[in-house]
Design an enzyme around this catalytic site. Structure first.
Site, PDB file in Angstrom:
ATOM      1  N   THR A  82      23.331 -35.706  24.150  1.00 27.72           N
ATOM      2  CA  THR A  82      23.376 -37.168  23.991  1.00 27.72           C
ATOM      3  C   THR A  82      23.516 -37.609  22.533  1.00 27.72           C
ATOM      4  O   THR A  82      23.569 -38.810  22.261  1.00 27.72           O
ATOM      5  CB  THR A  82      22.064 -37.803  24.519  1.00 27.72           C
ATOM      6  N   LYS A  83      23.567 -36.671  21.616  1.00 31.23           N
ATOM      7  CA  LYS A  83      23.515 -37.045  20.201  1.00 31.23           C
ATOM      8  C   LYS A  83      24.893 -37.464  19.667  1.00 31.23           C
ATOM      9  O   LYS A  83      25.905 -37.328  20.355  1.00 31.23           O
ATOM     10  CB  LYS A  83      22.946 -35.882  19.379  1.00 31.23           C
TER      11      LYS A  83
END
Ligand SMILES: Cc1ncc(COP(=O)(O)O)c(C=O)c1O
Length: 367
Positions: free
Chosen positions: A165-166
């Site tokens: 998700t980064k």
């Protein structure tokens, strides 16, 4: 894949040197997670049993668990209400308290929550005076500039995450950035079983040899070449991704500024917008935070909560006897916060749906 070399090798080495150049540090060490990076950075600094490591309860489990891996204790300091970042005045009080009690503070781990940089000038000054090394948890903050430098390059070491998700991702992965030759050397050894030369070197250098020595009981934290190859491509796109996040955050802020039932995140040019965390003003609405999230879910919009503070979690509560009110700002913020969808791949149409839904839910549930 075609190179035939799958695990740590040339791609990982290139990813490291490109990342180091990007953020402007002497060393970047690729690892299979930011959790591994936090663990090894603290290990390299000599954090050990009996010492305290200052950090925030308003974070993900990884930040504090690595302190426990090393037998040290997290010394939680509450956050500032407006930024959700650790309060420098609280750090000063914690250091003073430890000095009086004769307790060693072996490190401080500020977390740039949601991608908004902590007040690193104040933290650096306070910790510098007391010789407390700073490891920045920059898992949410890439590429984020503050005071002319990159977040994650302002302490003894900084740790970045490439989790799915980064802002850039290798599926799973992390990087430690440091200017310290000593920290870099120790992490190089400890990330691969405590072996004094890495596998690539053993099999490919001029003096190729089957000989190696184990100098410490290390870990298995190396990043594969498959992941590093992804990371190198992602790195080239990092600024573009950030621009997209910034423009979406701008639209959210403009759409929500006058609503009155939401407290918005700081509208700062330094914000990296890994997360867009709003807080609902409970006195303005007839529904609570959980019901607001449920209402979004019913409309097909996935929202989340960052974070449930660590002092409320069973392990920390039972180990340290924390009460919810021990960190009142963290407690209050965690009860009202909502992370709205925000990513570089969010379409304009989907962002529009989120804005419409938030405005509509608020309008239907006003007190
Ligand atoms: C603040 C913070 N620190 C550290 C981590 C750990 O990152 P990783 O999943 O790469 O180990 C996370 C993960 O989401 C995080 O949110």
């Amino acid at each position: 894949m075609r190179s035939g070399w799958l695990t740590t090798g040339e791609e990982a080495a290139r990813f490291e040197s490109e990342f180091a150049r990007f953020v402007g540090v002497r060393h970047a060490l690729a690892l299979n997670s930011a959790t591994a990076g936090l663990h090894l950075a603290l290990e390299a600094l000599g954090v050990g049993p009996g010492s305290a490591v200052i950090t925030t309860p308003y974070t993900f489990a990884a930040t504090a668990e690595v302190i426990r891996y090393l037998g040290a204790d997290p010394l939680f300091v509450d956050i500032c209400r407006d930024t959700l970042n650790i309060d420098p005045a609280g750090i000063e009080r914690a250091i003073e308290r430890c000095r009086k009690d004769g307790r060693r503070v072996s490190a401080a781990v500020p977390v740039h929550i949601a991608g908004l940089p902590c007040d690193m000038e104040a933290i650096g000054q306070l910790c510098g005076v007391s010789r407390v090394p700073v490891v920045e948890d920059a898992a949410h903050a890439f590429p984020v500039r503050t005071g002319g430098r990159f977040a994650g390059t302002l302490g003894a070491a900084g740790v970045f995450s490439f989790y799915a998700t980064k802002s850039i991702t290798t599926g799973e992965g992390g990087m430690v950035a440091t200017d310290s030759d000593e920290i870099a050397r120790r992490i190089r050894v400890m990330r691969l079983h405590g072996i004094d030369r890495d596998i690539w070197d053993r099999y490919t250098s001029a003096g190729a040899s089957w000989k190696y020595d184990v100098v410490a009981p290390g870990y298995k934290y190396n990043l594969t070449d498959i992941a590093a190859a992804m990371g190198r491509v992602q790195l080239k796109k990092a600024e573009r991704f950030m621009e997209r996040r910034r423009s979406l955050a701008r639209r959210y802020i403009d759409a929500f500024a006058e609503l009155g039932f939401l407290t918005l995140p700081p509208d700062s040019l330094e914000h990296g917008w890994h997360l867009f965390i709003v807080r609902i003003n409970e006195e303005a609405l007839s529904i609570g935070r959980d019901a607001f999230i449920e209402e979004l879910r019913r409309r097909g919009i996935g929202a989340s909560v960052h974070f449930i503070p660590l002092h409320l979690m069973t392990y920390y509560r039972e180990t340290y006897g924390f009460r919810p009110e021990d960190f009142p700002v963290s407690l209050a913020c965690s009860g009202t916060c909502i992370s709205l969808p925000l990513s570089a791949s969010l379409s304009d149409a989907d962002a529009g749906r989120v804005m419409e839904a938030v405005v509509d839910i608020g309008a239907r549930n006003r007190r």
